[in-house]
Motif scaffolding. Sequence first.
Motif, PDB file in Angstrom:
ATOM      1  N   ILE A  81      38.279  94.883  44.355  1.00 45.75           N
ATOM      2  CA  ILE A  81      37.553  95.696  45.616  1.00 45.75           C
ATOM      3  C   ILE A  81      37.272  96.555  46.329  1.00 45.75           C
ATOM      4  CG2 ILE A  81      38.589  95.369  48.369  1.00 45.75           C
ATOM      5  CD1 ILE A  81      40.313  93.074  48.617  1.00 45.75           C
ATOM      6  N   ASP A  82      35.750  96.603  45.859  1.00 44.62           N
ATOM      7  CA  ASP A  82      35.244  98.136  45.777  1.00 44.62           C
ATOM      8  C   ASP A  82      34.618  98.518  47.466  1.00 44.62           C
ATOM      9  OD1 ASP A  82      32.010  98.874  45.426  1.00 44.62           O
ATOM     10  OD2 ASP A  82      32.934  99.531  43.932  1.00 44.62           O
ATOM     11  N   HIS A  83      34.894  97.556  48.343  1.00 41.75           N
ATOM     12  CA  HIS A  83      34.973  98.374  49.325  1.00 41.75           C
ATOM     13  C   HIS A  83      35.091  96.785  50.259  1.00 41.75           C
ATOM     14  CE1 HIS A  83      32.945 100.394  53.152  1.00 41.75           C
ATOM     15  NE2 HIS A  83      32.050  99.627  53.118  1.00 41.75           N
ATOM     16  N   LEU A  84      35.914  97.331  51.593  1.00 40.07           N
ATOM     17  CA  LEU A  84      35.801  96.382  52.491  1.00 40.07           C
ATOM     18  C   LEU A  84      34.652  97.254  53.697  1.00 40.07           C
ATOM     19  CD1 LEU A  84      40.554  96.833  52.468  1.00 40.07           C
ATOM     20  CD2 LEU A  84      38.752  94.550  52.559  1.00 40.07           C
ATOM     21  N   PHE A  85      34.687  95.421  54.507  1.00 37.48           N
ATOM     22  CA  PHE A  85      33.505  96.115  55.479  1.00 37.48           C
ATOM     23  C   PHE A  85      34.371  96.189  56.368  1.00 37.48           C
ATOM     24  CE2 PHE A  85      30.901  94.099  52.104  1.00 37.48           C
ATOM     25  CZ  PHE A  85      30.164  95.144  51.889  1.00 37.48           C
ATOM     26  N   THR A  86      33.794  96.975  57.313  1.00 39.32           N
ATOM     27  CA  THR A  86      34.454  97.344  59.173  1.00 39.32           C
ATOM     28  C   THR A  86      34.424  96.033  59.753  1.00 39.32           C
ATOM     29  OG1 THR A  86      34.466 100.007  58.199  1.00 39.32           O
ATOM     30  CG2 THR A  86      35.015  99.011  60.788  1.00 39.32           C
ATOM     31  N   TYR A  87      33.075  95.903  59.843  1.00 40.86           N
ATOM     32  CA  TYR A  87      32.460  95.002  60.806  1.00 40.86           C
ATOM     33  C   TYR A  87      32.365  93.499  60.053  1.00 40.86           C
ATOM     34  CZ  TYR A  87      31.878  99.534  63.450  1.00 40.86           C
ATOM     35  OH  TYR A  87      32.088 100.939  64.985  1.00 40.86           O
ATOM     36  N   GLN A  88      32.460  92.875  60.796  1.00 43.89           N
ATOM     37  CA  GLN A  88      32.283  90.984  60.359  1.00 43.89           C
ATOM     38  C   GLN A  88      30.781  91.514  59.243  1.00 43.89           C
ATOM     39  OE1 GLN A  88      32.612  88.634  63.094  1.00 43.89           O
ATOM     40  NE2 GLN A  88      35.120  87.713  62.739  1.00 43.89           N
ATOM     41  N   GLN A  89      30.344  90.080  58.924  1.00 42.66           N
ATOM     42  CA  GLN A  89      28.985  90.055  57.697  1.00 42.66           C
ATOM     43  C   GLN A  89      29.098  88.976  58.011  1.00 42.66           C
ATOM     44  OE1 GLN A  89      27.835  93.071  55.443  1.00 42.66           O
ATOM     45  NE2 GLN A  89      29.888  93.923  57.516  1.00 42.66           N
ATOM     46  N   ILE A  90      27.451  89.611  58.173  1.00 36.40           N
ATOM     47  CA  ILE A  90      26.681  87.673  58.159  1.00 36.40           C
ATOM     48  C   ILE A  90      26.310  86.569  56.772  1.00 36.40           C
ATOM     49  CG2 ILE A  90      24.902  86.409  59.657  1.00 36.40           C
ATOM     50  CD1 ILE A  90      24.989  88.730  61.432  1.00 36.40           C
ATOM     51  N   PHE A  91      26.980  85.659  56.216  1.00 38.91           N
ATOM     52  CA  PHE A  91      26.706  85.058  55.767  1.00 38.91           C
ATOM     53  C   PHE A  91      25.492  84.608  55.911  1.00 38.91           C
ATOM     54  CE2 PHE A  91      30.781  86.805  55.061  1.00 38.91           C
ATOM     55  CZ  PHE A  91      30.959  87.421  54.472  1.00 38.91           C
ATOM     56  N   SER A  92      24.579  83.893  54.102  1.00 35.45           N
ATOM     57  CA  SER A  92      23.218  82.039  54.440  1.00 35.45           C
ATOM     58  C   SER A  92      23.859  81.406  55.050  1.00 35.45           C
ATOM     59  CB  SER A  92      23.111  82.707  53.296  1.00 35.45           C
ATOM     60  OG  SER A  92      24.390  81.962  52.668  1.00 35.45           O
ATOM     61  N   SER A  93      25.752  81.054  55.905  1.00 34.70           N
ATOM     62  CA  SER A  93      25.053  80.107  55.928  1.00 34.70           C
ATOM     63  C   SER A  93      25.366  79.926  57.615  1.00 34.70           C
ATOM     64  CB  SER A  93      26.834  79.345  55.695  1.00 34.70           C
ATOM     65  OG  SER A  93      27.998  80.562  56.108  1.00 34.70           O
ATOM     66  N   GLY A  94      25.218  81.708  58.342  1.00 34.40           N
ATOM     67  CA  GLY A  94      24.989  81.887  59.407  1.00 34.40           C
ATOM     68  C   GLY A  94      26.717  82.272  60.017  1.00 34.40           C
ATOM     69  N   VAL A  95      27.602  81.460  59.320  1.00 30.81           N
ATOM     70  CA  VAL A  95      28.484  82.395  59.581  1.00 30.81           C
ATOM     71  C   VAL A  95      28.781  83.703  59.367  1.00 30.81           C
ATOM     72  CG1 VAL A  95      31.096  82.032  58.689  1.00 30.81           C
ATOM     73  CG2 VAL A  95      29.330  80.412  58.964  1.00 30.81           C
ATOM     74  N   ARG A  96      29.843  84.849  60.640  1.00 31.02           N
ATOM     75  CA  ARG A  96      30.282  85.793  60.342  1.00 31.02           C
ATOM     76  C   ARG A  96      31.576  86.125  59.973  1.00 31.02           C
ATOM     77  NH1 ARG A  96      27.384  89.602  63.607  1.00 31.02           N
ATOM     78  NH2 ARG A  96      25.772  88.617  64.311  1.00 31.02           N
ATOM     79  N   ALA A  97      31.766  86.886  58.994  1.00 35.95           N
ATOM     80  CA  ALA A  97      33.359  86.694  58.702  1.00 35.95           C
ATOM     81  C   ALA A  97      34.085  88.215  58.504  1.00 35.95           C
ATOM     82  CB  ALA A  97      33.506  85.983  57.661  1.00 35.95           C
ATOM     83  N   ARG A  98      35.113  88.723  58.391  1.00 38.99           N
ATOM     84  CA  ARG A  98      35.016  90.036  57.584  1.00 38.99           C
ATOM     85  C   ARG A  98      34.961  89.962  56.307  1.00 38.99           C
ATOM     86  NH1 ARG A  98      39.085  93.685  59.176  1.00 38.99           N
ATOM     87  NH2 ARG A  98      38.125  95.198  57.874  1.00 38.99           N
TER      88      ARG A  98
END
Length: 335
Positions: free
Chosen positions: A295-312
Amino acid sequence: MTGPLGWSVLGQTLVRRERWPGGHRKCVPLVYPGQDVLPDQPVLRIEQQEKVAEAALVEQRLSSPVAGKIDIKAVRDGLNATGEGETIPAGLRGHVVDITRRGGVVIESQAAVIKGAIGAGNQVAGILTMWQPGNSSPGTQAIPPGAILVVPGPLSLTMLRLAISSGIAGLVASSIELRDLEGFLQTDLVQLLDSENIEQTQAHLPPMTLLITEGLGSIAMPARITNLLSQHQGSVVLLSGVTSLRQHIQPDLVISLSTKEVQQNWHPVKSEMTLVPGAQVRVCGGEHEGAVGTIDHLFTYQQIFSSGVRARAARIKLEDEKLLVLPLSLIERIG
């Protein structure tokens, strides 16, 4: 006494395992609490009448088409042999800490542990033997009877049939297709993993214990696992294939560390499942399944993926230096 969910590889840890051959057998302990034992030392004896009763069950299993060509008479004669009964080796180097109510021997050992994604079969002990890649199948290599064979790649139904006909006690491999695994076990995998009665379920499986490190599909065994296994080739090890979703049990291979290893470099590792920067992880889904990185970095906010799903999500640096951003649900901590 099997292992709970946790890291897939623990290079040094303190474990306790009940030595028990599985099933509703009558066993007599040959050791006592406080005694030190060696991996090849007998610690249990199956009473003779239990061996005779077991002969018919083993013959029935081996007579199935899955088993291939096996000398059933030789197996039956061995089980019915006269004498004091079959003895069960410790499989571990360590200290006897308890005798259970059913007569099992609980051994504490300083060991390395490899946990699998899927497994099947009762606990067995044997000599850890690496399959030589130059051979076309496990059946073409000279393998010690009762060995625990390591195949660092995917398994097939043909390989499983050859392995069981060779008298192998257990087999460790990276992956297997669902149809091949169910064909060998002759049971539905979901029903097997979700069974309420583990002992009864294991009793109806073929007499060879399996541990699949990466799971279903066609995935190679990670270098960290093959390297660890290669270092301990020739050692007597303890393998359990028992897998239960209900009881959160994974199959595992326990390798006792030598006295020299413990004296020179004993740094026990405790399993920690929290995802934090710097933790070693494995991708457990998607197109990069099986890949290993940090693990290089943990995002504080949810990210949007190509499928349209938002997730940590986390950014993972793979072993080849490639960077991936993946949902936390698709990674598991392994170190």
